[in-house]
Design a protein around this motif. Sequence first.
Motif, PDB file in Angstrom:
ATOM      1  N   PHE A  21       6.901  -0.468  -0.691  1.00 40.88           N
ATOM      2  CA  PHE A  21       6.935   0.068   0.671  1.00 40.88           C
ATOM      3  C   PHE A  21       6.048  -0.717   1.642  1.00 40.88           C
ATOM      4  O   PHE A  21       6.385  -0.872   2.805  1.00 40.88           O
ATOM      5  CB  PHE A  21       6.507   1.540   0.624  1.00 40.88           C
ATOM      6  CG  PHE A  21       6.510   2.243   1.951  1.00 40.88           C
ATOM      7  CD1 PHE A  21       7.701   2.550   2.593  1.00 40.88           C
ATOM      8  CD2 PHE A  21       5.323   2.634   2.549  1.00 40.88           C
ATOM      9  CE1 PHE A  21       7.719   3.216   3.804  1.00 40.88           C
ATOM     10  CE2 PHE A  21       5.324   3.311   3.763  1.00 40.88           C
ATOM     11  CZ  PHE A  21       6.519   3.597   4.392  1.00 40.88           C
ATOM     12  N   ALA A  63      10.398   7.511  -4.646  1.00 35.11           N
ATOM     13  CA  ALA A  63       9.988   7.622  -3.238  1.00 35.11           C
ATOM     14  C   ALA A  63       9.356   8.981  -2.961  1.00 35.11           C
ATOM     15  O   ALA A  63       8.313   9.068  -2.304  1.00 35.11           O
ATOM     16  CB  ALA A  63      11.185   7.407  -2.324  1.00 35.11           C
ATOM     17  N   LEU A 119      13.654   1.123   1.077  1.00 38.16           N
ATOM     18  CA  LEU A 119      12.248   1.180   1.474  1.00 38.16           C
ATOM     19  C   LEU A 119      11.305   0.646   0.404  1.00 38.16           C
ATOM     20  O   LEU A 119      10.087   0.731   0.553  1.00 38.16           O
ATOM     21  CB  LEU A 119      11.867   2.615   1.837  1.00 38.16           C
ATOM     22  CG  LEU A 119      12.543   3.145   3.100  1.00 38.16           C
ATOM     23  CD1 LEU A 119      12.275   4.631   3.267  1.00 38.16           C
ATOM     24  CD2 LEU A 119      12.064   2.375   4.322  1.00 38.16           C
TER      25      LEU A 119
END
Length: 168
Positions: free
Chosen positions: A78, A61, A53
Amino acid sequence: MKTAVSERRGLAPEALVDELKVRARVRLNRARREGSAGATRLRDVLHEVARELGFADWEHARRVLSGLAVPGDDLGGFWHVPRTGILLHIWFSEYAEARAVLEQQGQGFLLPYRRQCFIVQAPFIEALGLSPDDPAWVEIGRDLVAAYGTPVWRALAWQRLHAPPGDL
Protein backbone atom coordinates in the motif's frame (compact mmCIF):
# COMPACT_ATOMS: atom_id res chain seq x y z
CA MET A 1 -13.26 25.35 12.59
CA LYS A 2 -11.50 22.00 12.89
CA THR A 3 -7.73 21.86 12.74
CA ALA A 4 -5.82 19.29 10.71
CA VAL A 5 -4.89 17.45 13.91
CA SER A 6 -8.49 17.24 15.18
CA GLU A 7 -9.66 16.00 11.77
CA ARG A 8 -6.97 13.32 11.89
CA ARG A 9 -8.08 12.24 15.32
CA GLY A 10 -11.72 12.04 14.23
CA LEU A 11 -11.27 9.43 11.48
CA ALA A 12 -13.04 6.25 12.59
CA PRO A 13 -10.96 3.03 12.64
CA GLU A 14 -13.33 1.41 10.12
CA ALA A 15 -13.26 4.37 7.70
CA LEU A 16 -10.51 2.93 5.47
CA VAL A 17 -12.23 -0.44 5.10
CA ASP A 18 -15.57 1.25 4.51
CA GLU A 19 -14.01 3.32 1.73
CA LEU A 20 -12.86 0.16 -0.06
CA LYS A 21 -16.33 -1.36 0.31
CA VAL A 22 -17.89 1.74 -1.23
CA ARG A 23 -15.43 1.66 -4.13
CA ALA A 24 -16.22 -1.99 -4.77
CA ARG A 25 -19.99 -1.42 -4.67
CA VAL A 26 -19.75 1.54 -7.03
CA ARG A 27 -17.59 -0.46 -9.45
CA LEU A 28 -19.94 -3.46 -9.36
CA ASN A 29 -23.04 -1.29 -9.81
CA ARG A 30 -21.42 0.47 -12.77
CA ALA A 31 -20.55 -2.89 -14.36
CA ARG A 32 -24.12 -4.10 -13.84
CA ARG A 33 -25.56 -0.94 -15.44
CA GLU A 34 -23.22 -1.34 -18.39
CA GLY A 35 -24.07 -5.03 -18.67
CA SER A 36 -20.47 -6.14 -18.17
CA ALA A 37 -20.78 -7.62 -14.67
CA GLY A 38 -21.71 -11.11 -15.80
CA ALA A 39 -21.49 -13.41 -12.79
CA THR A 40 -19.26 -11.01 -10.88
CA ARG A 41 -20.11 -10.76 -7.19
CA LEU A 42 -19.27 -8.09 -4.65
CA ARG A 43 -16.72 -10.46 -3.13
CA ASP A 44 -14.88 -10.61 -6.47
CA VAL A 45 -14.76 -6.83 -6.78
CA LEU A 46 -13.57 -6.44 -3.17
CA HIS A 47 -10.61 -8.70 -4.00
CA GLU A 48 -9.92 -6.69 -7.16
CA VAL A 49 -9.95 -3.34 -5.32
CA ALA A 50 -7.69 -4.74 -2.60
CA ARG A 51 -5.15 -6.07 -5.11
CA GLU A 52 -5.03 -2.71 -6.89
CA LEU A 53 -3.99 -1.12 -3.60
CA GLY A 54 -1.13 -3.54 -2.97
CA PHE A 55 -2.83 -6.24 -0.92
CA ALA A 56 -3.03 -9.97 -1.66
CA ASP A 57 -6.83 -10.05 -1.33
CA TRP A 58 -9.78 -8.49 0.45
CA GLU A 59 -9.12 -10.14 3.82
CA HIS A 60 -5.51 -8.95 3.74
CA ALA A 61 -6.62 -5.35 3.03
CA ARG A 62 -9.32 -5.52 5.70
CA ARG A 63 -6.89 -6.76 8.34
CA VAL A 64 -4.16 -4.21 7.57
CA LEU A 65 -6.38 -1.17 7.03
CA SER A 66 -8.39 -1.96 10.19
CA GLY A 67 -5.19 -1.80 12.23
CA LEU A 68 -5.43 -5.48 13.19
CA ALA A 69 -2.06 -6.64 11.83
CA VAL A 70 0.63 -7.50 14.35
CA PRO A 71 4.41 -7.01 14.12
CA GLY A 72 5.82 -9.39 11.53
CA ASP A 73 2.60 -9.55 9.50
CA ASP A 74 2.63 -8.78 5.79
CA LEU A 75 1.48 -5.14 5.52
CA GLY A 76 1.19 -5.26 1.74
CA GLY A 77 2.44 -2.80 -0.83
CA PHE A 78 0.00 0.00 0.00
CA TRP A 79 2.81 2.45 0.82
CA HIS A 80 4.86 1.69 -2.30
CA VAL A 81 4.54 3.05 -5.82
CA PRO A 82 6.20 0.80 -8.44
CA ARG A 83 7.03 3.65 -10.81
CA THR A 84 9.33 5.23 -8.20
CA GLY A 85 12.23 2.89 -8.99
CA ILE A 86 14.42 5.82 -9.99
CA LEU A 87 14.08 7.34 -6.51
CA LEU A 88 16.46 6.32 -3.75
CA HIS A 89 15.12 3.71 -1.32
CA ILE A 90 17.06 2.09 1.50
CA TRP A 91 15.57 -1.35 2.18
CA PHE A 92 15.66 -3.25 5.48
CA SER A 93 14.47 -6.68 6.54
CA GLU A 94 14.53 -5.67 10.21
CA TYR A 95 12.61 -2.71 11.62
CA ALA A 96 15.14 -2.01 14.40
CA GLU A 97 17.93 -1.52 11.87
CA ALA A 98 15.74 0.76 9.74
CA ARG A 99 14.76 2.83 12.77
CA ALA A 100 18.41 3.24 13.78
CA VAL A 101 19.34 4.44 10.28
CA LEU A 102 16.39 6.86 10.22
CA GLU A 103 17.50 8.34 13.56
CA GLN A 104 21.12 8.53 12.40
CA GLN A 105 20.20 10.25 9.13
CA GLY A 106 17.87 12.73 10.79
CA GLN A 107 15.78 12.85 7.62
CA GLY A 108 13.68 10.59 5.47
CA PHE A 109 10.48 8.63 6.02
CA LEU A 110 10.23 5.02 7.21
CA LEU A 111 7.52 3.05 5.41
CA PRO A 112 6.36 -0.58 5.57
CA TYR A 113 6.43 -2.93 2.59
CA ARG A 114 5.11 -6.44 3.08
CA ARG A 115 7.30 -7.86 5.90
CA GLN A 116 10.10 -5.36 5.30
CA CYS A 117 10.51 -1.61 5.54
CA PHE A 118 12.31 1.09 3.63
CA ILE A 119 13.46 4.67 4.03
CA VAL A 120 12.61 7.22 1.36
CA GLN A 121 12.94 10.95 0.83
CA ALA A 122 10.36 13.66 0.15
CA PRO A 123 9.97 13.00 -3.63
CA PHE A 124 8.74 9.46 -2.87
CA ILE A 125 6.15 10.79 -0.40
CA GLU A 126 4.98 13.21 -3.08
CA ALA A 127 4.70 10.29 -5.54
CA LEU A 128 2.32 8.66 -3.03
CA GLY A 129 0.15 11.76 -3.37
CA LEU A 130 1.04 12.99 0.12
CA SER A 131 2.76 16.11 1.35
CA PRO A 132 6.11 15.55 3.06
CA ASP A 133 5.44 18.82 4.92
CA ASP A 134 2.24 17.54 6.56
CA PRO A 135 2.58 18.01 10.35
CA ALA A 136 1.42 14.40 10.75
CA TRP A 137 4.88 13.21 9.72
CA VAL A 138 6.51 15.13 12.56
CA GLU A 139 3.87 13.85 14.96
CA ILE A 140 4.76 10.22 14.16
CA GLY A 141 8.52 10.80 13.86
CA ARG A 142 8.31 10.12 10.09
CA ASP A 143 7.83 6.43 10.95
CA LEU A 144 4.71 4.74 9.53
CA VAL A 145 5.80 1.38 10.93
CA ALA A 146 5.80 2.55 14.55
CA ALA A 147 2.64 4.62 13.97
CA TYR A 148 0.70 1.68 12.48
CA GLY A 149 -2.95 1.70 13.47
CA THR A 150 -2.87 5.08 15.20
CA PRO A 151 -5.26 7.91 14.28
CA VAL A 152 -2.43 9.73 12.49
CA TRP A 153 -1.55 6.59 10.52
CA ARG A 154 -5.21 6.28 9.53
CA ALA A 155 -5.28 9.92 8.43
CA LEU A 156 -2.21 9.45 6.22
CA ALA A 157 -3.67 6.20 4.84
CA TRP A 158 -6.91 8.07 4.09
CA GLN A 159 -4.93 10.69 2.18
CA ARG A 160 -3.13 7.89 0.33
CA LEU A 161 -6.47 6.32 -0.64
CA HIS A 162 -7.68 9.66 -1.96
CA ALA A 163 -4.51 10.58 -3.85
CA PRO A 164 -5.05 11.33 -7.54
CA PRO A 165 -5.52 8.07 -9.47
CA GLY A 166 -2.21 8.39 -11.25
CA ASP A 167 -0.40 8.32 -7.91
CA LEU A 168 -1.83 5.01 -6.68
